[in-house]
Design a protein around this motif. Structure first.
Motif, PDB file in Angstrom:
ATOM      1  N   ASP A  26       0.785   2.691  -2.276  1.00  0.00           N
ATOM      2  CA  ASP A  26       0.772   2.391  -3.724  1.00  0.00           C
ATOM      3  C   ASP A  26      -0.184   1.248  -4.047  1.00  0.00           C
ATOM      4  O   ASP A  26      -0.952   1.323  -4.997  1.00  0.00           O
ATOM      5  N   SER A  27      -0.124   0.192  -3.224  1.00  0.00           N
ATOM      6  CA  SER A  27      -0.998  -0.952  -3.529  1.00  0.00           C
ATOM      7  C   SER A  27      -2.460  -0.597  -3.241  1.00  0.00           C
ATOM      8  O   SER A  27      -3.373  -1.112  -3.891  1.00  0.00           O
ATOM      9  N   LEU A  28      -2.692   0.311  -2.292  1.00  0.00           N
ATOM     10  CA  LEU A  28      -4.083   0.699  -1.989  1.00  0.00           C
ATOM     11  C   LEU A  28      -4.705   1.438  -3.170  1.00  0.00           C
ATOM     12  O   LEU A  28      -5.887   1.241  -3.492  1.00  0.00           O
ATOM     13  N   PHE A  29      -3.889   2.271  -3.841  1.00  0.00           N
ATOM     14  CA  PHE A  29      -4.405   2.946  -5.049  1.00  0.00           C
ATOM     15  C   PHE A  29      -4.748   1.895  -6.109  1.00  0.00           C
ATOM     16  O   PHE A  29      -5.769   1.988  -6.790  1.00  0.00           O
ATOM     17  N   GLU A  30      -3.870   0.895  -6.229  1.00  0.00           N
ATOM     18  CA  GLU A  30      -4.110  -0.148  -7.244  1.00  0.00           C
ATOM     19  C   GLU A  30      -5.382  -0.939  -6.935  1.00  0.00           C
ATOM     20  O   GLU A  30      -6.037  -1.448  -7.828  1.00  0.00           O
ATOM     21  N   TYR A  31      -5.731  -1.021  -5.662  1.00  0.00           N
ATOM     22  CA  TYR A  31      -6.950  -1.746  -5.273  1.00  0.00           C
ATOM     23  C   TYR A  31      -8.168  -0.823  -5.185  1.00  0.00           C
ATOM     24  O   TYR A  31      -9.187  -1.221  -4.637  1.00  0.00           O
ATOM     25  N   GLY A  32      -8.062   0.409  -5.668  1.00  0.00           N
ATOM     26  CA  GLY A  32      -9.263   1.232  -5.802  1.00  0.00           C
ATOM     27  C   GLY A  32      -9.312   2.525  -5.006  1.00  0.00           C
ATOM     28  O   GLY A  32     -10.206   3.342  -5.235  1.00  0.00           O
ATOM     29  N   ALA A  33      -8.374   2.733  -4.044  1.00  0.00           N
ATOM     30  CA  ALA A  33      -8.441   3.974  -3.243  1.00  0.00           C
ATOM     31  C   ALA A  33      -8.105   5.189  -4.125  1.00  0.00           C
ATOM     32  O   ALA A  33      -7.182   5.131  -4.938  1.00  0.00           O
ATOM     33  N   ASP A  34      -8.871   6.268  -3.937  1.00  0.00           N
ATOM     34  CA  ASP A  34      -8.563   7.522  -4.637  1.00  0.00           C
ATOM     35  C   ASP A  34      -7.607   8.349  -3.800  1.00  0.00           C
ATOM     36  O   ASP A  34      -6.764   9.061  -4.324  1.00  0.00           O
ATOM     37  N   THR A  35      -7.792   8.273  -2.477  1.00  0.00           N
ATOM     38  CA  THR A  35      -6.963   9.051  -1.545  1.00  0.00           C
ATOM     39  C   THR A  35      -6.506   8.122  -0.432  1.00  0.00           C
ATOM     40  O   THR A  35      -7.261   7.217  -0.043  1.00  0.00           O
ATOM     41  N   VAL A  36      -5.292   8.335   0.067  1.00  0.00           N
ATOM     42  CA  VAL A  36      -4.861   7.601   1.261  1.00  0.00           C
ATOM     43  C   VAL A  36      -4.340   8.616   2.277  1.00  0.00           C
ATOM     44  O   VAL A  36      -3.445   9.424   1.965  1.00  0.00           O
ATOM     45  N   TYR A  37      -4.935   8.632   3.454  1.00  0.00           N
ATOM     46  CA  TYR A  37      -4.455   9.463   4.564  1.00  0.00           C
ATOM     47  C   TYR A  37      -3.496   8.601   5.383  1.00  0.00           C
ATOM     48  O   TYR A  37      -3.869   7.492   5.787  1.00  0.00           O
ATOM     49  N   VAL A  38      -2.279   9.101   5.585  1.00  0.00           N
ATOM     50  CA  VAL A  38      -1.274   8.276   6.272  1.00  0.00           C
ATOM     51  C   VAL A  38      -0.808   8.922   7.568  1.00  0.00           C
ATOM     52  O   VAL A  38      -0.465  10.116   7.593  1.00  0.00           O
ATOM     53  N   TYR A  39      -0.770   8.121   8.617  1.00  0.00           N
ATOM     54  CA  TYR A  39      -0.118   8.502   9.877  1.00  0.00           C
ATOM     55  C   TYR A  39       1.036   7.529  10.054  1.00  0.00           C
ATOM     56  O   TYR A  39       0.824   6.392  10.476  1.00  0.00           O
ATOM     57  N   ASP A  40       2.245   7.948   9.682  1.00  0.00           N
ATOM     58  CA  ASP A  40       3.398   7.056   9.694  1.00  0.00           C
ATOM     59  C   ASP A  40       4.374   7.532  10.770  1.00  0.00           C
ATOM     60  O   ASP A  40       5.227   8.384  10.519  1.00  0.00           O
ATOM     61  N   TYR A  41       4.216   7.018  11.968  1.00  0.00           N
ATOM     62  CA  TYR A  41       5.058   7.450  13.104  1.00  0.00           C
ATOM     63  C   TYR A  41       5.368   6.241  13.986  1.00  0.00           C
ATOM     64  O   TYR A  41       4.564   5.304  14.069  1.00  0.00           O
TER      65      TYR A  41
END
Ligand code: FAD
Length: 334
Positions: free
Chosen positions: A56-71
């Motif tokens: 969420d904060s990455l979008f607020e700082y300008g990211a359009d897309t975030v790829y997540v590896y959450d393991y």
């Protein structure tokens, strides 16, 4: 390899103690400018355990897309696991540029990814630009002892990669509520595939105030004569609630540990106040502190180059001046 297949500016998002490290946000700011020039998207790659909510904060700082590896397998940074996740993601989506913070994690990961892909990597960049039409990344960094700026290009491979020094780029002002596309990736990796195990993390406890976050830095150089003389720097820093910095020569002399070194081969700092005591002002030192708010130099040589880069200069013996300053500040604070 057709360069036409490669799109998007990516930032590797580094997470420490459950938080995004500041340089990753700075790189989203720099990456946004590159992405806008190319008319492409800006994406973050977030790897870790329990990290998805950070998107969420990455979008607020300008990211359009975030790829997540959450393991769980990504709980602690390990070159092998992070590299494999990033390589998979890279091969799947083909970014044209990947930026990393020039932190120990960023440097380690970027060089591993560059070797495996393979592609080129510019280390420790301080200026980034991109050619709008060709998409060629122009990554500049000091070279030949800081005497020239070299702009390094990667003409034959994609993605183009660079590590960028912390505190050099500016993060965007966050836009509350700004959203983007969250892409949850599946990790194909298993614990038994990874040779490295993290048994224990031992943290540095000696540094009271972190040098890269301090508002006040008191830095000392060879002019203090000995480890004993260097104690004056610690005393002034303690009086002011500041961090201690040093030139490379005092680090090499063993008066202080390397993570206190300011300059080209140390850290770049931008405190509100920087004291340079018994430091000559070699270019390799200056590049690491020249953006400080107020620079105060104390040196017994009126011709010392440090005075060229200082807002205030005191010509005199540090052993006379620094004790007086400590006394005056103590009185002022009481
Ligand atoms: P000196 O140059 O010896 O200066 C000591 C100063 O103290 C002098 O100006 C002298 O007038 C003054 N002095 C002496 N006695 C007193 C006194 N009693 N009171 C007040 N002043 C006194 N350097 C860095 O700092 N950071 C880096 O990251 C870095 N990276 C480098 C990378 C490369 C590739 C190279 C080639 C060099 C690098 N250096 C770096 C080294 C740099 O070139 C200088 O050698 C170094 O910064 C000098 O350290 P100094 O100022 O402590 O010592």
């Amino acid at each position: 390899m057709s360069f036409e297949d490669y799109h998007g500016i990516w930032v590797f998002i580094e997470v420490k103690d459950g938080e995004v490290v500041p340089v990753s946000l700075e790189l989203l700011g720099a990456g946004k400018e590159l992405a806008d020039k190319r008319g492409t998207e800006l994406a973050g790659v977030l790897i870790g355990e329990n990290v998805t909510q950070l998107a969420d904060s990455l979008f607020e700082y300008g990211a359009d897309t975030v790829y997540v590896y959450d393991y769980a397998i990504f709980k602690d940074y390990r070159t092998e696991s992070y590299m494999k996740a990033l390589l998979e993601c890279c091969q799947k989506y083909k970014p044209e540029v990947i930026l990393y913070g020039a932190t120990s994690t960023g440097k380690d990961l970027a060089s591993a990814v560059a070797t495996d892909l393979p592609t080129g990597l510019t280390a420790d960049s301080t200026i980034l630009d991109i050619e709008e039409d060709t998409g060629l990344l122009l990554a500049s960094r000091p070279a030949f002892g800081g005497n020239i700026m070299a702009t390094i290009l990667c003409k034959k491979y994609r993605p183009q990669m660079a590590t960028v020094r912390p505190k050099v780029m500016k993060a965007l002002t966050p836009e509350p509520g700004r959203t983007g596309k969250l892409v949850e990736e599946t990790a194909s990796l298993k614990e038994e595939d990874i040779r490295t195990k993290v048994l224990e993390i031992v943290r540095h406890t000696t540094q009271k105030v972190k040098i890269d976050e301090a508002d006040i830095i008191v830095a000392g150089g060879k002019g203090l004569g000995s480890p004993n003389g260097f104690q004056l720097v610690h005393q002034l820093a303690e009086t002011l609630g500041g961090a201690v910095g040093g030139s490379r020569d005092v680090v090499e002399a063993g008066w202080i540990e390397h993570h206190h070194q300011v300059g080209q081969t140390g850290v770049t700092v931008t405190p509100k106040i920087y004291f340079a005591i018994g430091i000559s002002g070699a270019i390799q030192h200056i590049v690491g502190m020249q953006n400080s708010g107020l620079i105060i130099a104390i040196n017994n040589d009126p011709e010392a180059p440090i005075f060229q880069s200082s807002h205030y200069g005191i010509v005199g013996d540090a052993f006379e001046i620094v004790p007086l300053l400590i006394e005056q500040f103590k009185q002022a604070f009481n």
